[in-house]
Scaffold this motif. Sequence first.
Motif, short mmCIF file in Angstrom:
data_model
loop_
_atom_site.label_atom_id
_atom_site.label_comp_id
_atom_site.label_asym_id
_atom_site.label_seq_id
_atom_site.Cartn_x
_atom_site.Cartn_y
_atom_site.Cartn_z
N VAL A 1 -5.21 -1.20 -0.92
CA VAL A 1 -5.89 0.03 -0.53
C VAL A 1 -5.97 -0.12 1.03
O VAL A 1 -6.93 -0.74 1.36
N ARG B 1 -1.59 -4.13 -5.84
CA ARG B 1 -1.53 -3.11 -4.79
C ARG B 1 -2.59 -3.04 -3.94
O ARG B 1 -3.62 -3.48 -4.19
N PRO C 1 -9.04 3.29 -4.43
CA PRO C 1 -7.98 2.95 -5.29
C PRO C 1 -7.23 4.06 -5.90
O PRO C 1 -6.13 4.23 -6.29
N ASP C 2 -7.87 5.26 -6.03
CA ASP C 2 -7.12 6.50 -6.74
C ASP C 2 -6.65 7.56 -5.70
O ASP C 2 -5.88 8.60 -6.40
N VAL D 1 -4.17 8.68 -2.70
CA VAL D 1 -2.92 8.56 -2.10
C VAL D 1 -2.73 9.73 -1.02
O VAL D 1 -2.87 10.78 -1.14
N GLN E 1 -4.33 12.46 -6.04
CA GLN E 1 -5.09 11.63 -6.99
C GLN E 1 -4.38 11.02 -8.13
O GLN E 1 -3.63 11.78 -8.75
N LEU E 2 -4.31 9.69 -8.32
CA LEU E 2 -3.44 8.99 -9.05
C LEU E 2 -4.22 9.45 -10.59
O LEU E 2 -5.24 9.60 -10.73
N SER F 1 -1.88 4.20 -0.50
CA SER F 1 -3.28 4.28 -0.67
C SER F 1 -4.09 4.23 0.30
O SER F 1 -4.13 3.45 1.36
N ALA G 1 0.66 -1.21 0.08
CA ALA G 1 0.07 0.16 0.20
C ALA G 1 0.90 1.13 0.00
O ALA G 1 0.32 2.54 -0.32
N LEU H 1 -4.59 2.07 -10.36
CA LEU H 1 -3.63 1.33 -9.41
C LEU H 1 -3.49 0.15 -9.90
O LEU H 1 -4.24 -0.67 -10.31
#
Length: 177
Positions: A90, A88, A27-28, A30, A79-80, A23, A8, A84
Amino acid sequence: MHQNLANATFQVIAGGSSGSGFSFMRPDIVVTNFHVVSSLIDVEKHKTLGFITLLTESGQQLQAEIKYADLANDFAILQLLEALPENRVVLQPAHGFLPERGARLIFAGYPHGFAELLTSEAIISAPMTGGQFAIDGMVNGGNSGGPIVLAETGNVVGVVTERRYVGGENAKEIADK
């Protein structure tokens, strides 16, 4: 639990500064510290100055943008800009957590800008005001922004925010007494 936490956690590279992030909840998203990404924020103009690079332990590289930054509480939400990767994890929050002395924790990060991720165990050595707590684990520069989780559940109870130590002027004051 240690590998779950490692899956994570990211190394966060923002301009010339680096730290850790993880995370969280979706999922988006961080989470990291404001001071880790502050070199890419023009606070006066409320403007970001570039993208953040996130590196995984296995060398995967992702891009993120700053969505929210809180200088007073030293955290930032990223925000990714891409999905992800499937391998990975979350992390989720620990609901109703109250810091109690002796609670077992695990924290993760990239101390000193090393490429190797470290996971470490600690206990809460002192509950503090405002839901904060001190831990007895070895926290170094670069751990900033890393997750702190309950060892039993893996749920997030905090973010590594700063290292306190006696040095410089403080050490001189103590020596003079």
